[in-house]
Write a protein that holds these residues in place. Structure first.
Motif, PDB file in Angstrom:
ATOM      1  N   SER A   1       0.818  -1.215   0.000  1.00  0.00           N
ATOM      2  CA  SER A   1       0.000   0.000   0.000  1.00  0.00           C
ATOM      3  C   SER A   1       0.856   1.270   0.000  1.00  0.00           C
ATOM      4  CB  SER A   1      -0.974   0.011   1.182  1.00  0.00           C
ATOM      5  OG  SER A   1      -0.276   0.060   2.409  1.00  0.00           O
ATOM      6  N   LYS A   2       2.094   1.162   0.444  1.00  0.00           N
ATOM      7  CA  LYS A   2       2.972   2.336   0.459  1.00  0.00           C
ATOM      8  C   LYS A   2       3.266   2.814  -0.964  1.00  0.00           C
ATOM      9  CE  LYS A   2       7.181   4.075   2.571  1.00  0.00           C
ATOM     10  NZ  LYS A   2       8.252   3.780   3.518  1.00  0.00           N
ATOM     11  N   THR A   3       3.455   1.883  -1.901  1.00  0.00           N
ATOM     12  CA  THR A   3       3.698   2.271  -3.300  1.00  0.00           C
ATOM     13  C   THR A   3       2.452   2.911  -3.906  1.00  0.00           C
ATOM     14  OG1 THR A   3       3.150   0.052  -4.100  1.00  0.00           O
ATOM     15  CG2 THR A   3       5.473   0.502  -3.666  1.00  0.00           C
ATOM     16  N   VAL A   4       1.280   2.437  -3.499  1.00  0.00           N
ATOM     17  CA  VAL A   4       0.024   3.026  -3.970  1.00  0.00           C
ATOM     18  C   VAL A   4      -0.086   4.460  -3.457  1.00  0.00           C
ATOM     19  CG1 VAL A   4      -2.495   2.856  -3.880  1.00  0.00           C
ATOM     20  CG2 VAL A   4      -1.117   0.776  -4.064  1.00  0.00           C
ATOM     21  N   TYR A   5       0.199   4.655  -2.180  1.00  0.00           N
ATOM     22  CA  TYR A   5       0.167   5.987  -1.572  1.00  0.00           C
ATOM     23  C   TYR A   5       1.087   6.949  -2.321  1.00  0.00           C
ATOM     24  CZ  TYR A   5       1.042   9.648   1.901  1.00  0.00           C
ATOM     25  OH  TYR A   5       1.177  10.852   2.537  1.00  0.00           O
ATOM     26  N   LYS A   6       2.313   6.526  -2.552  1.00  0.00           N
ATOM     27  CA  LYS A   6       3.291   7.388  -3.227  1.00  0.00           C
ATOM     28  C   LYS A   6       2.886   7.676  -4.677  1.00  0.00           C
ATOM     29  CE  LYS A   6       7.412   6.377  -0.547  1.00  0.00           C
ATOM     30  NZ  LYS A   6       8.798   5.899  -0.602  1.00  0.00           N
ATOM     31  N   GLY A   7       2.383   6.663  -5.376  1.00  0.00           N
ATOM     32  CA  GLY A   7       1.970   6.840  -6.765  1.00  0.00           C
ATOM     33  C   GLY A   7       0.815   7.817  -6.911  1.00  0.00           C
ATOM     34  N   LEU A   8      -0.191   7.666  -6.043  1.00  0.00           N
ATOM     35  CA  LEU A   8      -1.342   8.570  -6.097  1.00  0.00           C
ATOM     36  C   LEU A   8      -0.953   9.975  -5.656  1.00  0.00           C
ATOM     37  CD1 LEU A   8      -4.254   6.335  -4.773  1.00  0.00           C
ATOM     38  CD2 LEU A   8      -3.844   7.065  -7.120  1.00  0.00           C
ATOM     39  N   LYS A   9      -0.036  10.080  -4.695  1.00  0.00           N
ATOM     40  CA  LYS A   9       0.436  11.391  -4.234  1.00  0.00           C
ATOM     41  C   LYS A   9       1.108  12.134  -5.381  1.00  0.00           C
ATOM     42  CE  LYS A   9       1.297  13.709  -0.300  1.00  0.00           C
ATOM     43  NZ  LYS A   9       0.156  14.283   0.367  1.00  0.00           N
ATOM     44  N   HIS A  10       1.839  11.387  -6.209  1.00  0.00           N
ATOM     45  CA  HIS A  10       2.528  11.983  -7.354  1.00  0.00           C
ATOM     46  C   HIS A  10       1.537  12.363  -8.465  1.00  0.00           C
ATOM     47  CE1 HIS A  10       5.645  12.747 -10.294  1.00  0.00           C
ATOM     48  NE2 HIS A  10       5.042  11.907 -11.109  1.00  0.00           N
ATOM     49  N   GLU A  11       0.590  11.458  -8.759  1.00  0.00           N
ATOM     50  CA  GLU A  11      -0.345  11.684  -9.858  1.00  0.00           C
ATOM     51  C   GLU A  11      -1.490  12.629  -9.490  1.00  0.00           C
ATOM     52  OE1 GLU A  11      -2.823   9.114 -13.197  1.00  0.00           O
ATOM     53  OE2 GLU A  11      -1.485   8.084 -11.803  1.00  0.00           O
ATOM     54  N   TYR A  12      -1.928  12.582  -8.244  1.00  0.00           N
ATOM     55  CA  TYR A  12      -3.039  13.417  -7.774  1.00  0.00           C
ATOM     56  C   TYR A  12      -2.624  14.148  -6.492  1.00  0.00           C
ATOM     57  CZ  TYR A  12      -5.734  10.353 -10.857  1.00  0.00           C
ATOM     58  OH  TYR A  12      -6.207   9.647 -11.928  1.00  0.00           O
ATOM     59  N   PRO A  13      -1.772  15.152  -6.595  1.00  0.00           N
ATOM     60  CA  PRO A  13      -1.292  15.836  -5.391  1.00  0.00           C
ATOM     61  C   PRO A  13      -2.393  16.567  -4.612  1.00  0.00           C
ATOM     62  CG  PRO A  13      -0.538  16.975  -7.364  1.00  0.00           C
ATOM     63  CD  PRO A  13      -1.199  15.710  -7.817  1.00  0.00           C
ATOM     64  N   ASP A  14      -3.514  16.838  -5.258  1.00  0.00           N
ATOM     65  CA  ASP A  14      -4.608  17.545  -4.594  1.00  0.00           C
ATOM     66  C   ASP A  14      -5.526  16.625  -3.786  1.00  0.00           C
ATOM     67  OD1 ASP A  14      -5.249  16.497  -7.174  1.00  0.00           O
ATOM     68  OD2 ASP A  14      -7.150  17.568  -7.110  1.00  0.00           O
ATOM     69  N   VAL A  15      -5.397  15.313  -3.941  1.00  0.00           N
ATOM     70  CA  VAL A  15      -6.241  14.361  -3.213  1.00  0.00           C
ATOM     71  C   VAL A  15      -5.655  14.162  -1.812  1.00  0.00           C
ATOM     72  CG1 VAL A  15      -7.040  11.964  -3.117  1.00  0.00           C
ATOM     73  CG2 VAL A  15      -7.030  13.186  -5.291  1.00  0.00           C
ATOM     74  N   LYS A  16      -6.505  14.275  -0.807  1.00  0.00           N
ATOM     75  CA  LYS A  16      -6.063  14.093   0.572  1.00  0.00           C
ATOM     76  C   LYS A  16      -5.853  12.614   0.864  1.00  0.00           C
ATOM     77  CE  LYS A  16      -8.407  18.105   2.503  1.00  0.00           C
ATOM     78  NZ  LYS A  16      -9.403  18.554   3.495  1.00  0.00           N
ATOM     79  N   GLN A  17      -4.686  12.299   1.393  1.00  0.00           N
ATOM     80  CA  GLN A  17      -4.354  10.935   1.786  1.00  0.00           C
ATOM     81  C   GLN A  17      -3.737  10.973   3.175  1.00  0.00           C
ATOM     82  OE1 GLN A  17      -3.001   8.202  -1.542  1.00  0.00           O
ATOM     83  NE2 GLN A  17      -1.876  10.072  -2.000  1.00  0.00           N
ATOM     84  N   LYS A  18      -4.053   9.968   3.967  1.00  0.00           N
ATOM     85  CA  LYS A  18      -3.498   9.873   5.312  1.00  0.00           C
ATOM     86  C   LYS A  18      -3.085   8.439   5.596  1.00  0.00           C
ATOM     87  CE  LYS A  18      -6.179  13.550   7.479  1.00  0.00           C
ATOM     88  NZ  LYS A  18      -7.101  13.883   8.562  1.00  0.00           N
TER      89      LYS A  18
END
Length: 84
Positions: free
Chosen positions: A15-32
């Motif tokens: 799940s850490k790779t998913v978190y990093k990938g989405l953070k890069h592709e969608y920086p405006d989406v809130k993730q915690k």
């Protein structure tokens, strides 16, 4: 778009790779990252994330989880465009 939450204990399943990938592709989406999401039975078997308060997303691989979350984000954005 609601916040996407990840269990820190689920990182070993990818799940850490998913978190990093989405953070890069969608920086405006809130993730915690949370210590525990309270879905331990699923967390030990599959990659998981929770969207909003109750929508648990499960997948057998990090790539599948990434694709599912990406689809949810895109659908959320389409709804926002229609209602505006």
């Amino acid at each position: 778009m609601k916040t996407i939450k990840y269990c820190c204990r689920n990182e070993r399943l990818g799940s850490k790779t998913v978190y990093k990938g989405l953070k890069h592709e969608y920086p405006d989406v809130k993730q915690k990252k949370k210590d525990c999401l309270g879905h331990c039975k699923q967390c030990h078997k599959q990659c998981i994330a929770r969207v909003g308060k109750g929508n648990l997303v499960c997948a057998d691989s990090p790539d599948e989880l990434y694709a599912q979350l990406k689809r949810i984000i895109e659908q959320s954005r389409e709804k926002e465009c229609v209602t505006v």
